[in-house]
Design a protein around this motif. Structure first.
Motif, PDB file in Angstrom:
ATOM      1  N   GLY A 139       0.768  -1.243   0.000  1.00  0.00           N
ATOM      2  CA  GLY A 139       0.000   0.000   0.000  1.00  0.00           C
ATOM      3  C   GLY A 139       0.796   1.288   0.000  1.00  0.00           C
ATOM      4  N   ALA A 140       2.026   1.255  -0.473  1.00  0.00           N
ATOM      5  CA  ALA A 140       2.819   2.491  -0.559  1.00  0.00           C
ATOM      6  C   ALA A 140       2.191   3.422  -1.590  1.00  0.00           C
ATOM      7  CB  ALA A 140       4.261   2.168  -0.949  1.00  0.00           C
ATOM      8  N   ASP A 141       2.357   4.705  -1.391  1.00  0.00           N
ATOM      9  CA  ASP A 141       1.854   5.711  -2.324  1.00  0.00           C
ATOM     10  C   ASP A 141       2.863   5.835  -3.466  1.00  0.00           C
ATOM     11  OD1 ASP A 141       0.378   7.730  -3.476  1.00  0.00           O
ATOM     12  OD2 ASP A 141       1.143   9.291  -2.136  1.00  0.00           O
ATOM     13  N   ILE A 142       2.575   5.164  -4.582  1.00  0.00           N
ATOM     14  CA  ILE A 142       3.493   5.131  -5.719  1.00  0.00           C
ATOM     15  C   ILE A 142       3.180   6.301  -6.645  1.00  0.00           C
ATOM     16  CG2 ILE A 142       4.265   3.787  -7.719  1.00  0.00           C
ATOM     17  CD1 ILE A 142       3.590   1.269  -6.101  1.00  0.00           C
ATOM     18  N   PRO A 143       4.175   7.126  -6.965  1.00  0.00           N
ATOM     19  CA  PRO A 143       3.937   8.259  -7.861  1.00  0.00           C
ATOM     20  C   PRO A 143       3.396   7.799  -9.209  1.00  0.00           C
ATOM     21  CG  PRO A 143       6.121   8.386  -6.862  1.00  0.00           C
ATOM     22  CD  PRO A 143       5.555   7.046  -6.515  1.00  0.00           C
ATOM     23  N   ALA A 144       2.416   8.517  -9.722  1.00  0.00           N
ATOM     24  CA  ALA A 144       1.768   8.145 -10.984  1.00  0.00           C
ATOM     25  C   ALA A 144       2.728   8.245 -12.168  1.00  0.00           C
ATOM     26  CB  ALA A 144       0.550   9.026 -11.219  1.00  0.00           C
ATOM     27  N   ASP A 145       3.731   9.091 -12.079  1.00  0.00           N
ATOM     28  CA  ASP A 145       4.643   9.295 -13.205  1.00  0.00           C
ATOM     29  C   ASP A 145       5.808   8.311 -13.222  1.00  0.00           C
ATOM     30  OD1 ASP A 145       5.932  10.285 -10.961  1.00  0.00           O
ATOM     31  OD2 ASP A 145       6.826  11.980 -12.025  1.00  0.00           O
ATOM     32  N   ARG A 146       5.794   7.326 -12.325  1.00  0.00           N
ATOM     33  CA  ARG A 146       6.901   6.367 -12.266  1.00  0.00           C
ATOM     34  C   ARG A 146       6.588   5.161 -13.138  1.00  0.00           C
ATOM     35  NH1 ARG A 146      11.400   8.594 -10.416  1.00  0.00           N
ATOM     36  NH2 ARG A 146      12.163   6.481 -10.321  1.00  0.00           N
ATOM     37  N   GLY A 147       7.110   5.161 -14.359  1.00  0.00           N
ATOM     38  CA  GLY A 147       6.895   4.034 -15.263  1.00  0.00           C
ATOM     39  C   GLY A 147       7.857   2.892 -15.019  1.00  0.00           C
ATOM     40  N   ILE A 148       9.031   3.210 -14.476  1.00  0.00           N
ATOM     41  CA  ILE A 148      10.055   2.201 -14.212  1.00  0.00           C
ATOM     42  C   ILE A 148      10.477   2.355 -12.756  1.00  0.00           C
ATOM     43  CG2 ILE A 148      12.387   1.429 -14.781  1.00  0.00           C
ATOM     44  CD1 ILE A 148      11.949   2.537 -17.574  1.00  0.00           C
ATOM     45  N   PRO A 149      10.500   1.272 -12.010  1.00  0.00           N
ATOM     46  CA  PRO A 149      10.894   1.392 -10.605  1.00  0.00           C
ATOM     47  C   PRO A 149      12.327   1.884 -10.467  1.00  0.00           C
ATOM     48  CG  PRO A 149      10.418  -0.892 -11.191  1.00  0.00           C
ATOM     49  CD  PRO A 149      10.215  -0.081 -12.411  1.00  0.00           C
ATOM     50  N   PRO A 150      12.575   2.658  -9.442  1.00  0.00           N
ATOM     51  CA  PRO A 150      13.924   3.200  -9.276  1.00  0.00           C
ATOM     52  C   PRO A 150      14.913   2.175  -8.727  1.00  0.00           C
ATOM     53  CG  PRO A 150      12.553   3.867  -7.442  1.00  0.00           C
ATOM     54  CD  PRO A 150      11.655   3.123  -8.404  1.00  0.00           C
ATOM     55  N   LEU A 151      16.129   2.299  -9.181  1.00  0.00           N
ATOM     56  CA  LEU A 151      17.226   1.533  -8.596  1.00  0.00           C
ATOM     57  C   LEU A 151      17.577   2.202  -7.270  1.00  0.00           C
ATOM     58  CD1 LEU A 151      19.363   1.225 -11.834  1.00  0.00           C
ATOM     59  CD2 LEU A 151      18.138  -0.645 -10.714  1.00  0.00           C
ATOM     60  N   THR A 152      18.305   1.524  -6.415  1.00  0.00           N
ATOM     61  CA  THR A 152      18.766   2.159  -5.190  1.00  0.00           C
ATOM     62  C   THR A 152      19.727   3.278  -5.567  1.00  0.00           C
ATOM     63  OG1 THR A 152      20.496   0.497  -5.004  1.00  0.00           O
ATOM     64  CG2 THR A 152      18.473   0.112  -3.734  1.00  0.00           C
ATOM     65  N   PRO A 153      19.847   4.311  -4.734  1.00  0.00           N
ATOM     66  CA  PRO A 153      20.651   5.490  -5.108  1.00  0.00           C
ATOM     67  C   PRO A 153      22.099   5.191  -5.525  1.00  0.00           C
ATOM     68  CG  PRO A 153      19.344   5.976  -3.178  1.00  0.00           C
ATOM     69  CD  PRO A 153      19.159   4.514  -3.457  1.00  0.00           C
ATOM     70  N   LYS A 154      22.794   4.357  -4.786  1.00  0.00           N
ATOM     71  CA  LYS A 154      24.195   4.080  -5.132  1.00  0.00           C
ATOM     72  C   LYS A 154      24.311   3.323  -6.449  1.00  0.00           C
ATOM     73  CE  LYS A 154      26.169   4.215  -0.476  1.00  0.00           C
ATOM     74  NZ  LYS A 154      26.840   3.439   0.574  1.00  0.00           N
ATOM     75  N   VAL A 155      23.385   2.400  -6.707  1.00  0.00           N
ATOM     76  CA  VAL A 155      23.404   1.654  -7.969  1.00  0.00           C
ATOM     77  C   VAL A 155      23.071   2.594  -9.122  1.00  0.00           C
ATOM     78  CG1 VAL A 155      22.275  -0.183  -9.303  1.00  0.00           C
ATOM     79  CG2 VAL A 155      22.901  -0.571  -6.908  1.00  0.00           C
ATOM     80  N   ALA A 156      22.056   3.430  -8.942  1.00  0.00           N
ATOM     81  CA  ALA A 156      21.674   4.385  -9.981  1.00  0.00           C
ATOM     82  C   ALA A 156      22.811   5.358 -10.274  1.00  0.00           C
ATOM     83  CB  ALA A 156      20.419   5.145  -9.572  1.00  0.00           C
TER      84      ALA A 156
END
Length: 196
Positions: A139-156
């Motif tokens: 039930g997390a509030d997922i942003p509507a504009d997120r088409g691809i899930p984010p990588l973790t910050p260090k990996v990204a």
């Protein structure tokens, strides 16, 4: 019995009274606590936790402590959580648990083994999709504009080259399409050969 001496490496004990806890009982308590902690983390989009931070939290939550190095017992706990998620038809909460460098590492491969899936070329991208599934499920509030899930910050950061200041000169790569069920990269036909 109250503990008067420092615990041995494999010892576990209850924080409230110092009573020794058999290792089997300790791992069950830690696995239950880890599942609960990871479920709570999944309620926040983009949230994740490091293995060492989770190890501290499960000891505090369960009230069962050890001085054994985290590397000697947390893999077993994460495997128990992965089995529980797989058996219950839940998304793999262990995708939310990363190493210090923000990668899921070899422990995450167990999730794929349980599902009978091959190890993908991009394990971190697979884990990002699994985290996204966890966020949706919890039930997390997922942003509507997120088409691809984010990588973790260090990996990204490593992938974009921004850590070395090369982001402007590096061409943007597009991510390959993946199956929405198993998160394996789709072949050119667009049909997953594992989920058909």
């Amino acid at each position: 019995m109250i503990r008067n001496s420092a615990p041995t490496v494999a010892a576990a004990w209850r924080a409230d009274d110092g009573a020794a806890v058999p290792l089997r009982e300790a791992t069950v308590a830690w696995a239950l606590a880890a599942h609960a902690e990871l479920s709570e983390i999944a309620t926040g989009y983009g949230h994740f936790i490091t293995v060492s931070a989770l190890a501290e939290r499960v000891q505090e939550t369960s009230g069962v402590h050890t001085e054994a190095p985290t590397r000697t017992w947390m893999d077993a706990i994460l495997r128990k959580v992965a089995r529980r998620c797989h058996s219950a038809g839940e998304p793999p909460l262990t995708a939310l648990c990363v190493r210090q460098n923000h990668t899921v590492g070899d422990t995450y491969k167990y999730v794929l083994e349980l599902a009978g899936l091959p190890i993908p070329d991009d394990l971190e991208l697979h884990a990002a999709y699994a985290r996204w599934q966890c966020y949706q499920y919890h039930g997390a509030d997922i942003p509507a504009d997120r088409g691809i899930p984010p990588l973790t910050p260090k990996v990204a950061s490593r992938r974009s080259g921004s850590a070395t200041g090369q982001a402007e000169t590096k061409p943007q790569q597009t991510r390959a399409a993946v199956c929405t069920q198993c998160y394996i990269q789709l072949p050119a036909s667009g049909t997953c050969q594992y989920c058909v």
